[in-house]
Scaffold this motif. Structure first.
Motif: not given
Ligand code: 5AD
Ligand code: SF4
Length: 471
Positions: A186, A369, A335, A297, A73-74, A366-367
């Motif tokens: 994303y 990615s 999130d 988000q 995911v990141r 989250f930044i």
């Molecule tokens: N970059 C950053 N955060 C992400 N998430 C999902 N994809 C990305 C990404 N590419 C985060 C979202 C999601 C959580 C599980 O991870 O906020 O809800």
């Protein structure tokens, strides 16, 4: 019933590996990255390998089998995996350790290519749709000493009946659906976990009933998008409805009836699917915790549109208002992604504004990615890293000040706490969690473990509350 036969076949492989390993006193190490769904998959992997005779240890230097259950995911998870694989080279040369890598990252070809190229000593690569076949993969590797890759792109089936080793004896995760159909721009998940597949309600109820019998008190229902549970199941139309369960709301109500279970949580719902029947079910099911995770988000309607989230800032806020009205004592967590492509200063301020307005109990930040293969990665208006980090720090500051204020509200209240056992930092004290998932630390007898008790909160600290047990 092809899937049943497949699991029977895998159980035979478990037996075969057990025979090979007999008397060898073998050890395994597992590293799990990512979300609770992955943790639940790892519980299944642990269940499988323990039946094969391996015993778990927490240092990979002495392991005979090293398992990585990866997340994509990141970005940072990739660096972590490659770092560990590098370290394993020498260990493998010395001990002949078997290295197996599974999970979401293995569904990405550029990653498996890199493993073949730079870490060719990896023995087994398996994907998200082939976890159930791990016994066969391991058997073949042990027998032929050949490297193997077992990843399929096509949609996996839902496999029931794999062994499982639970990480806790009071709290359990139960996956209710796999995959995701949403394609947020994303997110890599729909590409690596495939389309939505729901488990049959009968299998879920039986699993929860069994957990209740074993003494479990808290159940977390898992899925990438739990409130679209059963939405795209063909067998539902064939009249296979079980005990009136035909949606997420009806599933919640049915689990609420299971004796012995005292708390029900679920992650993650999607705001666009948060229908009134789900709100009603939460309000009327006393065991469903009134802390709801509602991923925002972004607070900007423009960014939400480019993210393909299918709701606006206003619709999110209206939903929160509706939920707060209908569900007394509701708290929310969320999130947030900072710095998605095209996010302007005004867009970011919209996010701050929503955070101020909703006042979340917890925010997972989250930044952004960039993920190869997603539409977000192809967008040309990416935000420079330094700006992303500055915005992240501003959001963090706001969130932490809100958490500090919010913690004050707990002082002098009485909270129901599910006692988990001795505190990690001070074994003289006990720790547990409130319904709103706050960590509480207090003095008490060890016998209180696994019970839900009344605690008066006496002081607050950033990441935990201190309390006093009241009889
Ligand atoms: N970059 C950053 N955060 C992400 N998430 C999902 N994809 C990305 C990404 N590419 C985060 C979202 C999601 C959580 C599980 O991870 O906020 O809800
Ligand atoms: Fe990813 Fe969006 Fe699906 Fe969640 S709903 S798993 S963020 S695509």
């Amino acid at each position: 019933m092809e899937t049943k036969q497949e699991i029977e076949k895998q159980k035979q492989y478990i037996e075969k590996v057990k025979q090979i390993n007999k008397g060898s006193n073998l050890k395994y190490y597992i590293l799990t990255m990512g979300c609770q769904l992955n943790e639940n998959d790892s519980e299944k992997l642990c269940g499988i390998v323990e039946q094969m005779g391996y015993e778990q240890i927490d240092n990979y230097q002495e392991a005979d089998l090293v398992l990585f259950n990866t997340c994509c995911v990141r970005e940072n998870a990739e660096d972590k995996l490659f770092g560990k694989l590098g370290e394993l080279k020498r260990i493998k040369e010395k001990r002949g350790t078997i290295i197996a890598i599974g999970g979401c990252m293995m569904q990405e070809q550029h990653i498996t290519d890199k493993i073949h190229e730079s870490y060719p000593y990896t023995d087994i690569i398996f994907g998200t749709h082939t976890l159930h076949k791990f016994p066969e993969d391991l058997y073949k590797t042990l027998e032929s000493k050949k490297k193997m890759q077992d990843v399929i792109d096509i949609e996996g089936e839902v496999y029931e009946g794999l062994p499982i080793k639970r990480m806790s004896n009071i709290k359990a995760s139960v996956t209710i659906m796999y995959g995701c159909n949403n394609f947020c721009t994303y997110c890599i998940v729909p590409y690596v976990r495939g389309r939505e597949r729901s488990r049959h309600p009968k299998d879920i109820l039986e699993e929860v009933e069994q957990l209740a019998k074993e003494g479990y008190k808290e159940i977390t229902l898992l899925g990438q998008n739990v409130n679209s549970y059963l939405r795209s199941e063909q067998w539902k139309e064939n009249g296979t409805e079980y005990k009136g369960i035909n949606s997420f709301a009806t599933l919640l109500r049915a689990i609420n009836e299971i004796e012995g279970i005292e708390r029900i949580r679920f992650i993650s719902p999607h705001p666009k699917d948060f229908t009134d029947d789900v709100i009603e079910a939460i309000a009327e099911s006393e065991k469903v915790c009134k802390l709801i995770h509602l991923p925002l988000q972004s607070g900007s309607t423009n960014v939400l549109k480019t993210m393909n989230r299918k709701y606006t800032k206003e619709q999110y806020l209206e939903l929160v208002e509706k939920m707060k009205k209908r569900i007394p004592n509701l708290t929310l967590s969320t999130d947030i992604i900072v710095g998605f492509a095209g996010e302007t200063e005004e867009d970011f301020e919209d996010t701050l504004e929503v955070v101020k307005q909703v006042c979340f109990e917890q925010v997972y930040m989250f930044i952004y990615s960039r993920r190869v293969g997603t539409p977000g990665d192809k967008m040309t208006n990416q935000i420079p890293e330094d700006i992303k980090h500055k915005r992240f720090d501003r959001l963090k500051e706001l969130v932490e000040s809100q958490i500090a204020d919010n913690n004050q509200k707990y002082v002098k209240t009485i909270q129901k706490v599910l006692v988990e056992g001795p505190s990690k930092n001070n074994s003289e004290l006990l720790t547990g969690r409130t319904e709103s998932n706050k960590v509480v630390i207090f003095e008490g007898e060890p016998q209180l473990k696994d019970k839900i008790i009344d605690i008066e909160i006496v002081s607050e600290h950033m990441w935990y509350l201190k309390g006093k047990h009241i009889n």
